[in-house]
Design a protein around this motif. Structure first.
Motif, PDB file in Angstrom:
ATOM      1  N   LYS A 284       9.331 -30.992 -10.964  1.00  0.00           N
ATOM      2  CA  LYS A 284      10.616 -31.541 -10.934  1.00  0.00           C
ATOM      3  C   LYS A 284      11.464 -31.566 -12.281  1.00  0.00           C
ATOM      4  N   HIS A 285      10.700 -31.865 -13.138  1.00  0.00           N
ATOM      5  CA  HIS A 285      11.425 -32.219 -14.594  1.00  0.00           C
ATOM      6  C   HIS A 285      11.592 -30.794 -15.114  1.00  0.00           C
ATOM      7  N   PRO A 286      12.311 -30.443 -15.945  1.00  0.00           N
ATOM      8  CA  PRO A 286      12.801 -29.391 -16.684  1.00  0.00           C
ATOM      9  C   PRO A 286      11.467 -29.229 -17.918  1.00  0.00           C
ATOM     10  N   LYS A 287      11.044 -30.251 -18.382  1.00  0.00           N
ATOM     11  CA  LYS A 287       9.945 -30.050 -19.426  1.00  0.00           C
ATOM     12  C   LYS A 287       8.671 -29.630 -18.688  1.00  0.00           C
ATOM     13  N   GLY A 288       8.422 -30.329 -17.802  1.00  0.00           N
ATOM     14  CA  GLY A 288       7.026 -30.027 -17.035  1.00  0.00           C
ATOM     15  C   GLY A 288       7.270 -28.240 -16.295  1.00  0.00           C
ATOM     16  N   TYR A 289       8.361 -28.117 -15.782  1.00  0.00           N
ATOM     17  CA  TYR A 289       8.872 -26.936 -15.116  1.00  0.00           C
ATOM     18  C   TYR A 289       8.415 -25.644 -16.251  1.00  0.00           C
ATOM     19  N   MET A 290       8.783 -25.968 -17.525  1.00  0.00           N
ATOM     20  CA  MET A 290       8.890 -24.865 -18.539  1.00  0.00           C
ATOM     21  C   MET A 290       7.828 -24.956 -19.411  1.00  0.00           C
ATOM     22  N   ASP A 291       6.596 -25.559 -18.736  1.00  0.00           N
ATOM     23  CA  ASP A 291       5.220 -25.603 -19.510  1.00  0.00           C
ATOM     24  C   ASP A 291       4.624 -24.734 -19.064  1.00  0.00           C
ATOM     25  N   PHE A 292       4.123 -23.400 -19.796  1.00  0.00           N
ATOM     26  CA  PHE A 292       3.522 -22.350 -19.682  1.00  0.00           C
ATOM     27  C   PHE A 292       2.122 -22.619 -19.066  1.00  0.00           C
ATOM     28  N   THR A 293       1.671 -23.754 -19.437  1.00  0.00           N
ATOM     29  CA  THR A 293      -0.017 -23.870 -19.192  1.00  0.00           C
ATOM     30  C   THR A 293       0.212 -24.753 -17.631  1.00  0.00           C
ATOM     31  N   LYS A 294       1.241 -24.890 -17.133  1.00  0.00           N
ATOM     32  CA  LYS A 294       1.021 -25.443 -15.741  1.00  0.00           C
ATOM     33  C   LYS A 294       1.597 -24.502 -14.661  1.00  0.00           C
ATOM     34  N   SER A 295       1.289 -24.740 -13.434  1.00  0.00           N
ATOM     35  CA  SER A 295       1.895 -23.921 -12.102  1.00  0.00           C
ATOM     36  C   SER A 295       3.289 -24.467 -12.071  1.00  0.00           C
ATOM     37  N   TYR A 296       4.127 -23.566 -11.668  1.00  0.00           N
ATOM     38  CA  TYR A 296       5.484 -23.964 -10.973  1.00  0.00           C
ATOM     39  C   TYR A 296       5.221 -24.736  -9.803  1.00  0.00           C
ATOM     40  N   ARG A 297       4.452 -24.445  -9.149  1.00  0.00           N
ATOM     41  CA  ARG A 297       4.354 -25.155  -7.740  1.00  0.00           C
ATOM     42  C   ARG A 297       3.745 -26.508  -7.729  1.00  0.00           C
ATOM     43  N   TYR A 298       4.505 -27.315  -7.538  1.00  0.00           N
ATOM     44  CA  TYR A 298       4.030 -28.770  -7.761  1.00  0.00           C
ATOM     45  C   TYR A 298       3.006 -29.023  -6.428  1.00  0.00           C
ATOM     46  N   LYS A 299       3.679 -28.795  -5.370  1.00  0.00           N
ATOM     47  CA  LYS A 299       3.026 -29.214  -3.835  1.00  0.00           C
ATOM     48  C   LYS A 299       3.103 -27.894  -2.985  1.00  0.00           C
ATOM     49  N   GLN A 300       2.152 -27.672  -2.307  1.00  0.00           N
ATOM     50  CA  GLN A 300       2.175 -26.882  -0.969  1.00  0.00           C
ATOM     51  C   GLN A 300       1.457 -27.459   0.227  1.00  0.00           C
ATOM     52  N   TRP A 301       2.224 -27.327   1.285  1.00  0.00           N
ATOM     53  CA  TRP A 301       1.518 -28.106   2.510  1.00  0.00           C
ATOM     54  C   TRP A 301       1.835 -27.350   3.612  1.00  0.00           C
ATOM     55  N   GLN A 302       0.972 -27.518   4.837  1.00  0.00           N
ATOM     56  CA  GLN A 302       1.395 -27.015   5.926  1.00  0.00           C
ATOM     57  C   GLN A 302       2.170 -28.216   6.981  1.00  0.00           C
ATOM     58  N   VAL A 303       3.209 -27.700   7.604  1.00  0.00           N
ATOM     59  CA  VAL A 303       3.803 -28.570   8.642  1.00  0.00           C
ATOM     60  C   VAL A 303       2.803 -28.785   9.892  1.00  0.00           C
ATOM     61  N   GLU A 304       2.549 -29.983  10.051  1.00  0.00           N
ATOM     62  CA  GLU A 304       1.579 -30.211  11.163  1.00  0.00           C
ATOM     63  C   GLU A 304       2.327 -29.953  12.403  1.00  0.00           C
ATOM     64  N   THR A 305       1.568 -29.619  13.672  1.00  0.00           N
ATOM     65  CA  THR A 305       2.087 -29.139  14.958  1.00  0.00           C
ATOM     66  C   THR A 305       2.868 -30.143  15.349  1.00  0.00           C
ATOM     67  N   ASP A 306       2.654 -31.248  15.300  1.00  0.00           N
ATOM     68  CA  ASP A 306       3.183 -32.599  15.931  1.00  0.00           C
ATOM     69  C   ASP A 306       4.475 -32.658  15.339  1.00  0.00           C
ATOM     70  N   ASP A 307       4.714 -32.328  14.177  1.00  0.00           N
ATOM     71  CA  ASP A 307       5.949 -32.490  13.068  1.00  0.00           C
ATOM     72  C   ASP A 307       7.001 -31.414  13.481  1.00  0.00           C
ATOM     73  N   LEU A 308       6.596 -30.133  14.102  1.00  0.00           N
ATOM     74  CA  LEU A 308       7.512 -28.883  14.159  1.00  0.00           C
ATOM     75  C   LEU A 308       8.549 -29.342  15.097  1.00  0.00           C
ATOM     76  N   PRO A 309       8.497 -30.040  16.233  1.00  0.00           N
ATOM     77  CA  PRO A 309       9.701 -30.224  16.976  1.00  0.00           C
ATOM     78  C   PRO A 309      10.762 -30.982  16.327  1.00  0.00           C
ATOM     79  N   PHE A 310      10.543 -32.107  15.876  1.00  0.00           N
ATOM     80  CA  PHE A 310      11.401 -32.880  15.017  1.00  0.00           C
ATOM     81  C   PHE A 310      11.988 -32.122  13.725  1.00  0.00           C
TER      82      PHE A 310
END
Length: 385
Positions: A284-310
């Motif tokens: 989220k924060h520009p300082k952390g985002y532009m840190d070459f030692t870290k991944s740009y992707r903070y989170k990745q998750w699969q949407v649960e089947t029960d949540d898809l309709p909503f």
């Protein structure tokens, strides 16, 4: 499950000052924008997400913020060329840039257009100086008028963002704002009510907003004004002239796919390998985002089947156009039987219309939001929880 169209959202997190109603990931400038460095990070971020492209061209790009119009023409040109080198553009790609009237200059905007920007969204919010000051906006009405003129000259289509239900705003003031916006002849109008969001200055120090009865009169009379001026309401808060709907937002609302690059940007991807919907969130924060030692992707998750309709209907039911449940099956991989009880309840309550049901052929039935469903949208989507 089928692959939908692919869009790209690019987040530019800086703005001149933070507005008291804004809950977006934006940061007031404390000096110049490190745009050369940030553009490099954006392109590296996109390169890391190429696994999600799955052979598709980009159908739309949207530069949001913050204030993307703070970027220089050179930075925008480098960024768009770099994006196209990584992911091919569709021939009719729509490229939208959000702009603050207080940060636009004629030559600069022409430069954006030459780089490929063909749609601009101008954050006017109001034409009344007192209201603009209350909203923390840095422009005045004259600058808003000039920005609309620049847009007319430089791009194929443009949008005006306009708010109503502002602090102590009367019906007459709200309609005067809307009439002024219509007079500028934008191809698209995003006309929406001010809401008080957590983590904003307005939330900690709430202003006095119009009564519900006034808000309803503003919406009803404003809708008729827009309709008489030739604008069609195709989404809860979006009006357009024919053939000028925002294709990028349509892809969101139709549960299409989008990559999100930049500080705090979100993405939604259909993964055919696993038959799942994946969501991503960047640092989220520009300082952390532009840190070459870290991944740009903070989170990745699969949407649960029960949540898809909503998740599907929370987006799809913002649109006024009819649709069939075959689209729901294609975009979620679920059978229509999983939502038919909720659909039946919505029809029974008068929130949805179900058309083309001769001979009880529900497979060809078209569903459409009713006026009641538009008014009680939150109650409608809650049926799919």
């Amino acid at each position: 499950m089928q692959l939908p169209p692919l869009s790209l959202y690019v987040h530019i997190p800086w703005c001149v000052q933070k507005c008291p109603y804004c809950d977006f990931n934006s940061h007031a400038l404390k000096g110049g924008i490190p745009e050369t460095e940030y553009v490099s990070h954006l392109l590296d971020d996109l390169a890391a997400d190429l696994e999600f492209v799955q052979g598709r061209p980009l159908s739309t790009i949207f530069f949001g913020g913050g204030t993307p119009s703070l970027l220089s023409e050179q930075a925008m040109d480098r960024l768009l060329k770099g994006i196209e080198e990584l992911v091919p553009f569709a021939e009719d790609i729509e490229i939208t840039l959000e702009a603050n009237p207080g940060t636009l200059e004629t030559n600069k905007f022409s430069g954006f257009s030459k780089s490929g920007v063909n749609r601009i969204s101008i954050g006017v919010q109001s034409f009344e100086l007192e209201k603009l000051k209350q909203l923390g906006r840095i422009h005045n009405s004259e600058e808003a008028l000039k920005a609309a003129g620049f847009a007319h000259d430089a791009v194929a289509t443009f949008n005006l963002d306009l708010m109503h239900g502002l602090p102590n705003q009367s019906l007459e003031q709200a309609l005067a704002d809307l009439k002024q916006a219509i007079a500028l002849e934008p191809y698209h109008l995003s006309w929406y009510q001010l809401t008080i969001e957590p983590n904003t200055l307005f939330y900690s120090k709430p202003p006095e907003l119009p009564e519900d009865e006034v808000l309803w009169d503003i919406q009803a009379q404003g809708h008729e004004l827009l309709k008489s001026a030739g604008y069609e309401q195709y989404e809860i808060s979006a009006y357009s002239k024919p053939e000028h709907q925002c294709r990028h937002n349509l892809n969101y609302w139709q549960f299409g796919d989008y990559l999100g690059i930049g500080c705090g940007a979100h993405g939604k991807i259909t993964d055919l390998n696993s038959d799942t919907i994946i969501r991503t969130e960047k640092v989220k924060h520009p300082k952390g985002y532009m840190d070459f030692t870290k991944s740009y992707r903070y989170k990745q998750w699969q949407v649960e089947t029960d949540d898809l309709p909503f998740e599907y209907f929370m987006n799809r039911l913002r649109l006024r156009a009819p649709f069939s449940l075959s689209e729901f099956e294609q975009r979620t991989g679920l059978e229509r039987s999983t939502v038919e009880p909720a659909i039946s309840k919505a029809v029974e309550l008068g929130l949805l219309n179900q058309n083309n049901t001769s001979n009880q052929d529900t497979r060809s039935a078209e569903l459409q939001l009713t006026q009641q469903g538009l008014r009680y949208y939150n109650n409608l989507v809650d049926l799919f929880l």
